[in-house]
Write a protein that holds these residues in place. Sequence first.
Motif, PDB file in Angstrom:
ATOM      1  N   LYS A  55    -150.853  -7.887 -30.058  1.00 20.89           N
ATOM      2  CA  LYS A  55    -149.583  -8.075 -29.360  1.00 20.89           C
ATOM      3  C   LYS A  55    -148.584  -7.035 -29.857  1.00 20.89           C
ATOM      4  O   LYS A  55    -148.447  -6.819 -31.053  1.00 20.89           O
ATOM      5  N   VAL A  56    -147.899  -6.392 -28.912  1.00 23.10           N
ATOM      6  CA  VAL A  56    -146.882  -5.396 -29.253  1.00 23.10           C
ATOM      7  C   VAL A  56    -145.626  -5.711 -28.452  1.00 23.10           C
ATOM      8  O   VAL A  56    -145.690  -5.943 -27.240  1.00 23.10           O
ATOM      9  N   GLN A  57    -144.486  -5.745 -29.155  1.00 30.82           N
ATOM     10  CA  GLN A  57    -143.206  -6.012 -28.521  1.00 30.82           C
ATOM     11  C   GLN A  57    -142.238  -4.867 -28.821  1.00 30.82           C
ATOM     12  O   GLN A  57    -142.119  -4.439 -29.975  1.00 30.82           O
ATOM     13  N   VAL A  58    -141.561  -4.402 -27.788  1.00 26.53           N
ATOM     14  CA  VAL A  58    -140.621  -3.287 -27.921  1.00 26.53           C
ATOM     15  C   VAL A  58    -139.258  -3.728 -27.401  1.00 26.53           C
ATOM     16  O   VAL A  58    -139.157  -4.311 -26.311  1.00 26.53           O
ATOM     17  N   SER A  59    -138.240  -3.467 -28.200  1.00 27.24           N
ATOM     18  CA  SER A  59    -136.868  -3.764 -27.760  1.00 27.24           C
ATOM     19  C   SER A  59    -135.975  -2.584 -28.102  1.00 27.24           C
ATOM     20  O   SER A  59    -136.182  -1.903 -29.115  1.00 27.24           O
ATOM     21  N   ALA A  60    -134.994  -2.344 -27.247  1.00 26.18           N
ATOM     22  CA  ALA A  60    -134.067  -1.236 -27.464  1.00 26.18           C
ATOM     23  C   ALA A  60    -132.729  -1.596 -26.829  1.00 26.18           C
ATOM     24  O   ALA A  60    -132.677  -2.193 -25.753  1.00 26.18           O
ATOM     25  N   ARG A  61    -131.660  -1.210 -27.523  1.00 28.53           N
ATOM     26  CA  ARG A  61    -130.327  -1.450 -26.991  1.00 28.53           C
ATOM     27  C   ARG A  61    -129.365  -0.420 -27.562  1.00 28.53           C
ATOM     28  O   ARG A  61    -129.646   0.202 -28.598  1.00 28.53           O
ATOM     29  N   LEU A  62    -128.253  -0.266 -26.880  1.00 31.64           N
ATOM     30  CA  LEU A  62    -127.215   0.678 -27.298  1.00 31.64           C
ATOM     31  C   LEU A  62    -126.143  -0.088 -28.045  1.00 31.64           C
ATOM     32  O   LEU A  62    -125.695  -1.153 -27.605  1.00 31.64           O
ATOM     33  N   ASN A 102    -122.636   4.939 -29.410  1.00 30.74           N
ATOM     34  CA  ASN A 102    -123.211   6.169 -29.960  1.00 30.74           C
ATOM     35  C   ASN A 102    -124.410   5.924 -30.864  1.00 30.74           C
ATOM     36  O   ASN A 102    -124.873   6.831 -31.538  1.00 30.74           O
ATOM     37  N   MET A 103    -124.925   4.692 -30.872  1.00 30.44           N
ATOM     38  CA  MET A 103    -126.103   4.375 -31.691  1.00 30.44           C
ATOM     39  C   MET A 103    -127.140   3.653 -30.837  1.00 30.44           C
ATOM     40  O   MET A 103    -126.817   2.693 -30.144  1.00 30.44           O
ATOM     41  N   LEU A 104    -128.359   4.138 -30.893  1.00 32.59           N
ATOM     42  CA  LEU A 104    -129.464   3.507 -30.178  1.00 32.59           C
ATOM     43  C   LEU A 104    -130.349   2.796 -31.197  1.00 32.59           C
ATOM     44  O   LEU A 104    -130.848   3.425 -32.137  1.00 32.59           O
ATOM     45  N   LEU A 105    -130.520   1.496 -31.021  1.00 28.26           N
ATOM     46  CA  LEU A 105    -131.336   0.684 -31.924  1.00 28.26           C
ATOM     47  C   LEU A 105    -132.664   0.377 -31.240  1.00 28.26           C
ATOM     48  O   LEU A 105    -132.697  -0.171 -30.142  1.00 28.26           O
ATOM     49  N   LEU A 106    -133.738   0.753 -31.924  1.00 29.43           N
ATOM     50  CA  LEU A 106    -135.090   0.601 -31.382  1.00 29.43           C
ATOM     51  C   LEU A 106    -135.946  -0.189 -32.370  1.00 29.43           C
ATOM     52  O   LEU A 106    -135.922   0.087 -33.579  1.00 29.43           O
ATOM     53  N   SER A 107    -136.684  -1.163 -31.860  1.00 32.74           N
ATOM     54  CA  SER A 107    -137.553  -1.981 -32.706  1.00 32.74           C
ATOM     55  C   SER A 107    -138.905  -2.144 -32.031  1.00 32.74           C
ATOM     56  O   SER A 107    -138.974  -2.472 -30.840  1.00 32.74           O
ATOM     57  N   ILE A 108    -139.976  -1.896 -32.781  1.00 34.81           N
ATOM     58  CA  ILE A 108    -141.342  -2.063 -32.283  1.00 34.81           C
ATOM     59  C   ILE A 108    -142.096  -2.956 -33.256  1.00 34.81           C
ATOM     60  O   ILE A 108    -142.188  -2.651 -34.448  1.00 34.81           O
ATOM     61  N   GLU A 109    -142.614  -4.058 -32.753  1.00 36.73           N
ATOM     62  CA  GLU A 109    -143.317  -5.045 -33.570  1.00 36.73           C
ATOM     63  C   GLU A 109    -144.742  -5.187 -33.078  1.00 36.73           C
ATOM     64  O   GLU A 109    -144.980  -5.347 -31.885  1.00 36.73           O
ATOM     65  N   ASN A 110    -145.693  -5.116 -33.992  1.00 35.60           N
ATOM     66  CA  ASN A 110    -147.104  -5.254 -33.617  1.00 35.60           C
ATOM     67  C   ASN A 110    -147.862  -6.020 -34.689  1.00 35.60           C
ATOM     68  O   ASN A 110    -147.497  -5.999 -35.881  1.00 35.60           O
ATOM     69  N   ASN A 111    -148.897  -6.717 -34.261  1.00 36.30           N
ATOM     70  CA  ASN A 111    -149.789  -7.396 -35.191  1.00 36.30           C
ATOM     71  C   ASN A 111    -150.817  -6.419 -35.731  1.00 36.30           C
ATOM     72  O   ASN A 111    -151.132  -5.413 -35.093  1.00 36.30           O
ATOM     73  N   GLY A 157    -145.789  -7.883 -43.237  1.00 32.20           N
ATOM     74  CA  GLY A 157    -146.242  -9.065 -43.957  1.00 32.20           C
ATOM     75  C   GLY A 157    -146.746 -10.108 -42.990  1.00 32.20           C
ATOM     76  O   GLY A 157    -146.315 -10.161 -41.828  1.00 32.20           O
ATOM     77  N   ASN A 158    -147.693 -10.921 -43.452  1.00 31.38           N
ATOM     78  CA  ASN A 158    -148.285 -11.987 -42.621  1.00 31.38           C
ATOM     79  C   ASN A 158    -148.876 -11.432 -41.327  1.00 31.38           C
ATOM     80  O   ASN A 158    -148.816 -12.075 -40.267  1.00 31.38           O
ATOM     81  N   GLY A 159    -149.415 -10.223 -41.400  1.00 28.59           N
ATOM     82  CA  GLY A 159    -150.082  -9.651 -40.242  1.00 28.59           C
ATOM     83  C   GLY A 159    -149.164  -9.075 -39.185  1.00 28.59           C
ATOM     84  O   GLY A 159    -149.619  -8.780 -38.075  1.00 28.59           O
ATOM     85  N   VAL A 160    -147.880  -8.915 -39.504  1.00 25.54           N
ATOM     86  CA  VAL A 160    -146.917  -8.375 -38.539  1.00 25.54           C
ATOM     87  C   VAL A 160    -146.239  -7.148 -39.142  1.00 25.54           C
ATOM     88  O   VAL A 160    -145.749  -7.197 -40.277  1.00 25.54           O
ATOM     89  N   PHE A 161    -146.210  -6.053 -38.381  1.00 27.59           N
ATOM     90  CA  PHE A 161    -145.577  -4.799 -38.813  1.00 27.59           C
ATOM     91  C   PHE A 161    -144.417  -4.497 -37.869  1.00 27.59           C
ATOM     92  O   PHE A 161    -144.576  -4.514 -36.650  1.00 27.59           O
ATOM     93  N   ILE A 162    -143.231  -4.230 -38.436  1.00 24.37           N
ATOM     94  CA  ILE A 162    -142.031  -3.975 -37.638  1.00 24.37           C
ATOM     95  C   ILE A 162    -141.443  -2.627 -38.038  1.00 24.37           C
ATOM     96  O   ILE A 162    -141.244  -2.359 -39.231  1.00 24.37           O
ATOM     97  N   ALA A 163    -141.182  -1.789 -37.057  1.00 25.87           N
ATOM     98  CA  ALA A 163    -140.514  -0.502 -37.270  1.00 25.87           C
ATOM     99  C   ALA A 163    -139.143  -0.553 -36.600  1.00 25.87           C
ATOM    100  O   ALA A 163    -139.051  -0.752 -35.387  1.00 25.87           O
ATOM    101  N   ASN A 164    -138.097  -0.398 -37.399  1.00 29.48           N
ATOM    102  CA  ASN A 164    -136.731  -0.380 -36.880  1.00 29.48           C
ATOM    103  C   ASN A 164    -136.157   1.023 -37.022  1.00 29.48           C
ATOM    104  O   ASN A 164    -136.185   1.604 -38.118  1.00 29.48           O
ATOM    105  N   VAL A 165    -135.640   1.546 -35.931  1.00 30.90           N
ATOM    106  CA  VAL A 165    -135.105   2.908 -35.920  1.00 30.90           C
ATOM    107  C   VAL A 165    -133.691   2.879 -35.365  1.00 30.90           C
ATOM    108  O   VAL A 165    -133.421   2.190 -34.374  1.00 30.90           O
ATOM    109  N   MET A 166    -132.802   3.627 -36.040  1.00 30.24           N
ATOM    110  CA  MET A 166    -131.456   3.827 -35.513  1.00 30.24           C
ATOM    111  C   MET A 166    -131.260   5.315 -35.262  1.00 30.24           C
ATOM    112  O   MET A 166    -131.384   6.125 -36.175  1.00 30.24           O
ATOM    113  N   LEU A 167    -130.967   5.674 -34.025  1.00 30.96           N
ATOM    114  CA  LEU A 167    -130.674   7.055 -33.656  1.00 30.96           C
ATOM    115  C   LEU A 167    -129.193   7.157 -33.329  1.00 30.96           C
ATOM    116  O   LEU A 167    -128.671   6.377 -32.523  1.00 30.96           O
TER     117      LEU A 167
END
Length: 424
Positions: free
Chosen positions: A347-354, A358-367, A410-420
């Motif tokens: 399972k992969v979930q992607v979210s993004a918002r402004l 002037n900042m773009l917040l991006l998050s990608i979560e995968n098992n 942790g617990n089988g879930v990996f999350i990448a948070n990016v701020m541009l």
Amino acid sequence: MELIIFLPGMLLAYFPVKQYLRLRPAKLAAVTVCLILLLCLAGEAVRRFFHINILWLFFPAAAIMGSFYVHTLKITRWKSVSVFLAVCGVFSCLGNTAIGINGETTLPFSLCTAALWFLMCCAFVDVAWYPASHAARQLLEDDALAPTWYVFWILPVIFISLNLFFIPENPSILEQGRLRLLYILFSFVLLVLLLLSYLLFYYMTSSLNRNNRLRLENQFLSLQQARYDSLLTTTRQIRQARHDMRHHFHVLQGFAAQGNMEGILNYLAEVQGNIPTGDLGLCKNAVVDSVAGYFSLLYRENGIPLSFRLDLPRDLPVPDTDLCSVLSNLLENAMEASLRTAPEKRKVQVSARLHSGNMLLLSIENNYDGEVQEKNGVFLSSKHPREGIGLQAVRHIAEKSGGYIRFHYGNGVFIANVMLRSEL
């Protein structure tokens, strides 16, 4: 008097980085002048009381001014240090030329030699104003290939060492034959070679950066083409489905007239399975929509559930090529991790918002299954014991404009948070 050359030196060093200043220009100029005058007074006092050769005072003075220069700028340390050393390399060649013209090799220099060196440095600043404010600034702004700055500092350091090595210990040696003329010529040749080396570095780096930008733009265009093909296929399927809808209604009416409820349910299940699943629009922004649409199709082909929550407007403050590179690399890494995960856990979930305009917040979560390879805060690639090239690119793009990238697992879930952040 010799340390006064830091005045034109700092002025030249600030020309290409005017847009990265942490302080207002007037305040920065006042602090810089006061610091240089303080160094001059301190250097003279140390020389008189401790009888230290003024040459050795240049090194701590340059270290102090270099540290001050680096901390007054909002660019990477590699770039700021490289610019400062580049100026030091040129001024060291001018210093040797002044020594040769006056025929004085003992330190401290006389007022005449120190004044000549200072005037030569001021003249060079006047000549170098335009290339420093335009060509060098353009090179500093271009971050397509940042590792080129990791090796540039070697060039000025070599020329500074050569200039120190060739200062004669015996003052009278320059008066023998044509040695004085040769010394002046040699110093001038070193200066020309150093400037030509800078020019060669500029053209080489500009070419590499241009090629890298073209590669990113071609990648973006290929994603757009793939997205267009996917949308075209989906549109054709929808048109065909709408065309066949009348026939489906006839069949259902026939089953209904016969009271065949089981036939109706079976036929509806069959028709539902043939409904096209392509996404016509995932986001208003063309870049994010193209990348998301391409990977949505790719994930579907590999049996990986992928969901998007993209709350983004049409226009974003982040460059298109940067956004394309970040999203593509993170989605590619998430797909590789999902392919090594049991199908029922994928399972992969992607979210993004402004945020704040002037900042773009991006998050990608995968098992994931297995262990995450991490060393000293750096996540290692599954292909080699070093950080992956994709993660290096994402980290550089995020940090170059004051953003960040953070990982949690942790617990089988990996999350990448990016701020541009916006580069304004």
